[in-house]
Design a protein around this motif. Structure first.
Motif, PDB file in Angstrom:
ATOM      1  N   SER B 578     -39.193 -19.770   0.879  1.00 17.99           N
ATOM      2  CA  SER B 578     -38.153 -19.782  -0.151  1.00 17.99           C
ATOM      3  C   SER B 578     -38.213 -21.088  -0.945  1.00 17.99           C
ATOM      4  O   SER B 578     -38.729 -22.098  -0.456  1.00 17.99           O
ATOM      5  CB  SER B 578     -36.758 -19.613   0.459  1.00 17.99           C
ATOM      6  N   GLN B 600     -33.366 -13.221  -4.904  1.00 20.10           N
ATOM      7  CA  GLN B 600     -34.453 -12.540  -5.610  1.00 20.10           C
ATOM      8  C   GLN B 600     -35.782 -13.248  -5.358  1.00 20.10           C
ATOM      9  O   GLN B 600     -35.815 -14.376  -4.859  1.00 20.10           O
ATOM     10  CB  GLN B 600     -34.175 -12.540  -7.120  1.00 20.10           C
ATOM     11  N   PHE B 601     -36.868 -12.563  -5.743  1.00 21.10           N
ATOM     12  CA  PHE B 601     -38.209 -13.129  -5.567  1.00 21.10           C
ATOM     13  C   PHE B 601     -38.815 -13.528  -6.913  1.00 21.10           C
ATOM     14  O   PHE B 601     -38.520 -12.913  -7.943  1.00 21.10           O
ATOM     15  CB  PHE B 601     -39.126 -12.101  -4.886  1.00 21.10           C
ATOM     16  N   GLN B 615     -38.953 -16.476  -2.283  1.00 23.16           N
ATOM     17  CA  GLN B 615     -37.568 -16.029  -2.424  1.00 23.16           C
ATOM     18  C   GLN B 615     -36.699 -17.209  -2.871  1.00 23.16           C
ATOM     19  O   GLN B 615     -36.875 -18.336  -2.399  1.00 23.16           O
ATOM     20  CB  GLN B 615     -37.032 -15.493  -1.103  1.00 23.16           C
TER      21      GLN B 615
END
Lengths: 230, 824
Positions: B578, B600-601, B615
Motif C-alpha cells: 500500500s 482503491q488501487f 492499494q
C-alpha cells in the motif's frame, strides 16, 4: 557715425501695448560726447539698448557707420557689437568669478587676440586707469568707484568705435561719480565717441550735446560749443 | 584658453558650494548604484568569457520534441572519428558526489584521517585542459591515465593543509567512495580555483578513464565507456578547429545519431559556451541559466537610477543657473558667442561628473563587501571594466554626462542679454515646465520603488508565515551515510543508528526518508494510473518519495482520509502493498474525494503485472513540500526503510549538548561518514535566499532613488524660496503666518508628487504583478493589501518630499520680511 531715423519700439503684454520709443531720430558724429537725459520710463535705456545693438527697433532705420543695423539678426548684431562697442553699466556688471585682470581681458579673448597681445593691452589699459595694483583682486574686494573703473577698462580694452554708458554714476557717491565722468571725458578727448545715459544734470554738463527724451520722443537737443572742462 | 576655462569652471563650482555639493552627492549616489549594478550585469554577461578558446567552444545539446538536455552517450561521442573539424572533446561525468578520505601515510591513528562529503566533484578526460583555460599552480593534468586526479587550490588546502605549497600535494592519494567501487586516485596537478563566472564548477576532477576498467564500475553497467553504450550520462563539449562551422558539425552529429539508431528523434546542437549562462535570447530553447533576464533588469535599473541623478543635475543647474543669467548676459554683451559660453559649462559638468565618479568609486570600494553579502556574491569593480557590457555602461554614463551637460549649457546660454539687463530674468518661466516634468519622473520612479519594496517584503513575510501543512520547528535533519558496510553483523548500520537515536532522551520521534521537504523528491515518473483509467492518464507526471512509516507523524502532517503505511507494506524489490497519496494526486488520478480514493488501487507500468498494483491506504492533506514558488504537486509516498536523511523531532533544551551526543553516536555507528545536521526550517527557508536578496536590492535602490529625488527636490525648493522671496515678503507684510507660507511653498511640489503617484501606481502594479507570477502562492495586489501598498508608498513619498520642502520653506517663512523686500 550713427544715424537714427524714426525709431519705434513697443512692449506688448497680453492686453497692453506700451510705446517705449516713438519716432526717435538724431545723428551722432565721430568723437562726440552725447548725454541722454529724461525722467524714469521715458525710454532712455531702451534707446541705449537699441544703440548698443542689444535690441532691435520695431520700426525705423539705424545706421551704424556703414551698417544698416535695424534688420540685422542677433548673430550679426553680436558680431558687430563685439568689434565696435564698449559698455559701461550702472551696476558695473563685472563677473564675480573673474579677477580684475580677467574681467578686462574678456573682450579680447572673445575677439580672438593672442595671449601676448592680450597681456600687453590689458596692462596698458589698467595702467591708464590706475588699477594695475589691483589686477589680481576680485570685484567684490573693490570699492564701487574702483569697480566702475574696471568696467570702463573693460569697455575700452578692445578699442571700440563707441562707448555706451548707462547711468555709469548711478551706483556711486558724488566723488567717485565725478571720477568716472572725468575718465569718460578724457577718453572722449583722446578720440572716443561716448554716449551716456544719466539722471544727473551736473554730469550731463560734461557732454558736448544733451538729448532730452520724454515719453519716447526727443524733446530737445542742447548743443554746446565747448563742453565743461574736466 | 582651456586652462583658463578650467580655472573658471572650478571657481564657478566652488562659489556655489551648496548646489555643487547637492549635484556631486546626487550624481555620486546614482553612479554608485550604477557601478554596483554594472558589476552584477558584467559578472553575468561575462560568464565563461575567460576561456581563451571561448569562441570555438561549444556544449553538445540534444533536443527532442519533449525538450532538450545536455547529456550524451559514449556511443554518440564515437562520432569523433567520422566528423571533421573537432580539435578536442572535453567530457565530464558530473553529479558524482561521494565521501572522500585522505589517510596520511605512516599514520595509523584514525584522528589523522581527513574525510568530507563532496558534492562538486566530477570525472573527466584530459581534453578538458586542452580546451578550457584552467590554470595550474603545481603539476599538470594527466586524466587520460586511470586513477589520477586534479584538484583545486581550495580542495588541496582542505584535505592536505598544504598552505601555498601546492607542489607538496602532487602524488598524494585520496580514496573516493561513491556509487562506484571505492577507488584511490593520485593527485597529478593542483589548479587555481575555478573563476566564479564559469558555468563549470567543482573542486575535484577524477580521471574518467578509471571507469573504463569494469572492476571499478561496481554494478553500474550503464556507465561503461564503450562505443556501443547508448546511455547518455556524459556532458561533453567540443573545441572546434579554427574556421569550422558549428552548424555543420551539429548536422554531421545528427546524421551520425540517425545512423546509429534510426528510431531516434534527437537533433544535436552545439551551444556556444558563452550562452550557457545567459541564454542566446529570452526564448533560447537550449538549456541555460536564463541570466539574460537578470542582466536586462540590472542594466535597466542601473540606467534608471543614473537618469534620476542626471535629471537632478539638469533640474538644479537650470534652476540655479538662472541666477547666473546676469553673468551670461554680460558676457554676451561684451562679445561672447554661444560657443564661448557653452564650453565652460560643459567643463563644469565634466568636473562635476569626475568628482562624482571619484566619490562613487570610493563609495563602491567601501561598501563592496556589504553589497556582496546583501547579494550573496563576490563582485568587484574589475568586472565592470573586464567585459563589453561594462564598457558600454561606462559609455552610457559619459553620454549621459554629455547630454545633460549640453542641455544645461544650451538652456543657460540661451538667455538674451537684453532680458537679463532689464533685470527680470528670474521671473522667466523658461524651463519651469521641464523641471516640473523631471521632478514628476523622479518621484514616479521613487514611488514605484517604494511600492516594489513593500510588495517584496510582504511576499517574503507571506511565505515565511504561511501554514505549510506540516511542522518544521524543532526538527533536525541529519544526512544519511554514504559509506555503509552492508554485511554488518547487527544489520544495516544506518538503521541501527536510527534505532539508537530514537532511544536518546531528547529525541521524540525519528523518520528516515530518501529526500526531505524544501529539497526535493526521489524522482518523478509518468505511467501511474487507475486500472480503469484512460490511456492518456499515463502521461501525467507524479513525484515519488520513499519514506518510512514515521514520516507523516514526524513532520506532523494531517491525514485527510485513511492512515499511513506500515513497515511491512514494503514487499521488497520495488513492490509495495500500500501507498499514501497527497490530495493533489487524488485529484490528478480522477477520484472525486479522498474518501473515494482510500482502499482503491493504482498501478505503475505494465497493468498485467499484479505486483505493480498498489492499494491506497491513506491520503495526506496537501502540504508544501517545495517553496511557495511551486504549486503543490501530486506526490505518491512509497514505504521504505529509507536512510537518505533522518529527520528528528527534538526537545528545545540543550541543543548543543544534544547535537554533540548525536554526532558521537553517528560517528560510532557510521564511521567514515561526515556528520551533517541542519534544522528543517533553515533548509526550507534556504529556498527563499534569492527572494530575500531581491528584497534587499529593492530596499537599497528605493532608498537611493528617494534620496536622489529628495536632493533634487531640496535644491528646487531652495530655488523656489529664493525666487519668491519678494512675494513672501509682501505676503508677510500683509499678515501671512509662517504656516501659511510653508503651505504655499509646499503645495506646488506636493502637487507634482501627486501626479507622480498617479503615474507610478499602474506601472508598479504591472511590474510587480509580473514578479509575483513567479510564485504559485503569492499576495494578491487586487485587494485591500494592494490598495494599502500603493497608498502608503504615495504617503511615504509625499511625507519625505514634504519634510524636504518644509525645511527649506520654514527658513524662508521665518526670514525678516523687510530683508526680503530690501533684497529685491
Amino acid at each position: 557715425m550713427i544715424k537714427l531715423r524714426g525709431i519705434q519700439k513697443f512692449y506688448r503684454t497680453d492686453e497692453v501695448e506700451t510705446t517705449a520709443l516713438n519716432g526717435v531720430s538724431f545723428d551722432i558724429q565721430n568723437g562726440e560726447f552725447v548725454a541722454i537725459m529724461g525722467p524714469s520710463g521715458c525710454g532712455k535705456s531702451t534707446l541705449l539698448n537699441i544703440l548698443g545693438m542689444l535690441d532691435n527697433p520695431d520700426n525705423g532705420e539705424y545706421h551704424f557707420y556703414e551698417h544698416e543695423v535695424a534688420g540685422y539678426s542677433e548673430r550679426q548684431r553680436a558680431e558687430l557689437r563685439k568689434k565696435s562697442i564698449g559698455f559701461v553699466f550702472q551696476s558695473f556688471n563685472l563677473i564675480d568669478e573673474l579677477t580684475v585682470y580677467e574681467n578686462v581681458e574678456l573682450p579680447l579673448l572673445y575677439l580672438g587676440f593672442d595671449a601676448a597681445y592680450r597681456k600687453q593691452r590689458v596692462h596698458e589699459v589698467l595702467e591708464q586707469m590706475q588699477m594695475m595694483h589691483r589686477r589680481n583682486h576680485f570685484p567684490q574686494q573693490l570699492s564701487g568707484g574702483q569697480q566702475q573703473r574696471v568696467a570702463v577698462s573693460r569697455a575700452i580694452v578692445g578699442k571700440p568705435l563707441v562707448i555706451f554708458a548707462d547711468e555709469p554714476t548711478g551706483n556711486l557717491d558724488s566723488k567717485n561719480g565725478s571720477e568716472v565722468i572725468n575718465l569718460l571725458t578724457e577718453l572722449n578727448k583722446s578720440g572716443s565717441t561716448v554716449v551716456m545715459v544719466t539722471h544727473t544734470p551736473e554730469f550731463a554738463e560734461y557732454a558736448s550735446r544733451t538729448i532730452h527724451l520724454f515719453d519716447g520722443q526727443v524733446v530737445t537737443e542742447n548743443f554746446k560749443s565747448t563742453a565743461k572742462a574736466a | 584658453m582651456l586652462t583658463n576655462y578650467l580655472k573658471l569652471a572650478f571657481r564657478a563650482l566652488w562659489r556655489r558650494k551648496f548646489t555643487t555639493g547637492i549635484n556631486v552627492i546626487g550624481l555620486a549616489l546614482g553612479m554608485t548604484a550604477f557601478l554596483f549594478l554594472m558589476e552584477f550585469a558584467s559578472f553575468h554577461a561575462g560568464f565563461d568569457s575567460f576561456h581563451t578558446n571561448a569562441d570555438r567552444l561549444f556544449r553538445i545539446v540534444g533536443t527532442t520534441p519533449q525538450g532538450s538536455q545536455d547529456n550524451v552517450s559514449p556511443m554518440m561521442l564515437a562520432m569523433r572519428s567520422q566528423t571533421h573539424g573537432i580539435e578536442a572533446i572535453p567530457t565530464f561525468m558530473t553529479s558524482a558526489s561521494g565521501i572522500i578520505t585522505y589517510k596520511p601515510d605512516n599514520v595509523s591513528s584514525a584522528s589523522q584521517t581527513v574525510t568530507f562529503k563532496e558534492e562538486d566533484v566530477a570525472y573527466g578526460n584530459n581534453d578538458i585542459f586542452r580546451a578550457f583555460s584552467f590554470q595550474f599552480l603545481a603539476g599538470n593534468a594527466d586524466l587520460d591515465k586511470p586513477n589520477t586526479m586534479v584538484l583545486t587550490a581550495a580542495a588541496a588546502q582542505k584535505y592536505f593543509a598544504c598552505g601555498e605549497n601546492y607542489q607538496s600535494v602532487i602524488g598524494k592519494r585520496l580514496l573516493v567512495a561513491n556509487q562506484f567501487t571505492p577507488t584511490e586516485y593520485a593527485v597529478t596537478g593542483v589548479m587555481r580555483n575555478i573563476p566564479e563566472n564559469s558555468h563549470l564548477q567543482g573542486t575535484m576532477l577524477f580521471s574518467l578513464q578509471t571507469l573504463a576498467n569494469p572492476a571499478n564500475l561496481g554494478d553500474n553497467s550503464w556507465a561503461r565507456l564503450v562505443p556501443d553504450n547508448g546511455s547518455a550520462f556524459l556532458t561533453a563539449y567540443l573545441l572546434l578547429r579554427d574556421g569550422t562551422q558549428a552548424s555543420s558539425v551539429a548536422t554531421q552529429m545528427s546524421e551520425f545519431g540517425k545512423k546509429m539508431d534510426p528510431s531516434t528523434n534527437i537533433t544535436w546542437h552545439l551551444q556556444p559556451i558563452r550562452t550557457i549562462h545567459t541564454g542566446n535570447g529570452f526564448s533560447d530553447p537550449l538549456p541555460n541559466s536564463a541570466a539574460l533576464k537578470y542582466i536586462v533588469i540590472a542594466v535597466s535599473i542601473a540606467l534608471f537610477v543614473l537618469s534620476l541623478a542626471w535629471i537632478n543635475y539638469i533640474n538644479l543647474s537650470t534652476a540655479f543657473g538662472l541666477s547666473r543669467a546676469r553673468e551670461i548676459g554680460v558676457r554676451k554683451t561684451i562679445g561672447a558667442t554661444r560657443s564661448h559660453l557653452v564650453l565652460p559649462h560643459l567643463l563644469e559638468c565634466a568636473m562635476l561628473s569626475v568628482a562624482a565618479l571619484l566619490l562613487a568609486f570610493t563609495t563602491v570600494e567601501l561598501l563592496q563587501s556589504s553589497f556582496n553579502s546583501l547579494l550573496g556574491a563576490t563582485l568587484h569593480l574589475g568586472y565592470v571594466f573586464q567585459y563589453g557590457i561594462g564598457t558600454w555602461g561606462m559609455a552610457a554614463m559619459l553620454l549621459g554626462a554629455l547630454l545633460s551637460g549640453s542641455y544645461v549649457a544650451l538652456v543657460l546660454t540661451g538667455v538674451k542679454p537684453i532680458v537679463v539687463l532689464r533685470g527680470n530674468f528670474i521671473r522667466s518661466v523658461n524651463g519651469r515646465s521641464v523641471r516640473k516634468t523631471l521632478v514628476v519622473i523622479q518621484f514616479a520612479v521613487s514611488i514605484a520603488f517604494i511600492a516594489g519594496t513593500l510588495i517584496v517584503l510582504r511576499q517574503l513575510n507571506f511565505m515565511s508565515h504561511r501554514d505549510l501543512g506540516m511542522n518544521l520547528e524543532q526538527l533536525l535533519v541529519i544526512d544519511g551515510p554514504q559509506l555503509v558496510e552492508n554485511k554488518s553483523p547487527g544489520g544495516n548500520p544506518a538503521l541501527v543508528f536510527k534505532q539508537e537515536a530514537e532511544r536518546l532522551p531528547f529525541v521524540r520521534q525519528i523518520t528516515g526518508s530518501q529526500n526531505i521537504p524544501g529539497q526535493g523528491y526521489n524522482f518523478s515518473t509518468q505511467g501511474i494510473m487507475r486500472p480503469s483509467g484512460h490511456s492518456d492518464d499515463a502521461k501525467k507526471s507524479y513525484k515519488i518519495l520513499q519514506a518510512d512509516e514515521n514520516y507523516f507523524s514526524t513532520y506532523q502532517m494531517t491525514f485527510g482520509e485513511g492512515k499511513g503505511f506500515q513497515k511491512t507494506d514494503n514487499l521488497g524489490g520495488f513492490k509495495f502493498r500500500s501507498v499514501v497519496l497527497n490530495e493533489a494526486s487524488v485529484v490528478q488520478l480522477g477520484f472525486k474525494s479522498s474518501s473515494e480514493a482510500v482502499g482503491q488501487f493504482i498501478q505503475w507500468g505494465n497493468p498485467s503485472e499484479k505486483s505493480q498494483r498498489w492499494q491506497i491506504c491513506g491520503v495526506v492533506k496537501n502540504y508544501h513540500h517545495k517553496s511557495l514558488h511551486d504549486a503543490i504537486e501530486p506526490i505518491i509516498f512509497l514505504p521504505s526503510a529509507a536512510t537518505g536523511y533522518f529527520s528528528l523531532r527534538v526537545t528545545v533544551e540543550n541543543v548543543q549538548a544534544n547535537m554533540a551526543a548525536l554526532e558521537a553516536l553517528y560517528k560510532k555507528i557510521l564511521p567514515g561518514n561526515p556528520f551533517t545536521a541542519r534544522f528543517a526550517d533553515d533548509i526550507f527557508q534556504k529556498q527563499y535566499e534569492n527572494d530575500v536578496r531581491v528584497g534587499n536590492l529593492f530596499a537599497l535602490f528605493s532608498v537611493m532613488a528617494i534620496v536622489i529625488a529628495c536632493l533634487g527636490l531640496f535644491g528646487l525648493a531652495a530655488f523656489a524660496a529664493e525666487s519668491r522671496r519678494k512675494e513672501i515678503g509682501v505676503r508677510k507684510v500683509l499678515g501671512a503666518t509662517d504656516a501659511s507660507i510653508i503651505t504655499l511653498l509646499s503645495t506646488e511640489f506636493l502637487k507634482l508628487v501627486a501626479i507622480a503617484f498617479l503615474i507610478a501606481c499602474p506601472v508598479a502594479f504591472w511590474l510587480m504583478s509580473a514578479w509575483l507570477q513567479d510564485f504559485a502562492y503569492h499576495v494578491e495586489l487586487r485587494s485591500g493589501f494592494g490598495v494599502l501598498v500603493f497608498v502608503s508608498s504615495g504617503i511615504i513619498a509625499a511625507l519625505i518630499a514634504f519634510i524636504t520642502i518644509a525645511a527649506q520653506a520654514r527658513k524662508t517663512a521665518q526670514a525678516n520680511a523687510i530683508d526680503s523686500l530690501r533684497y529685491e
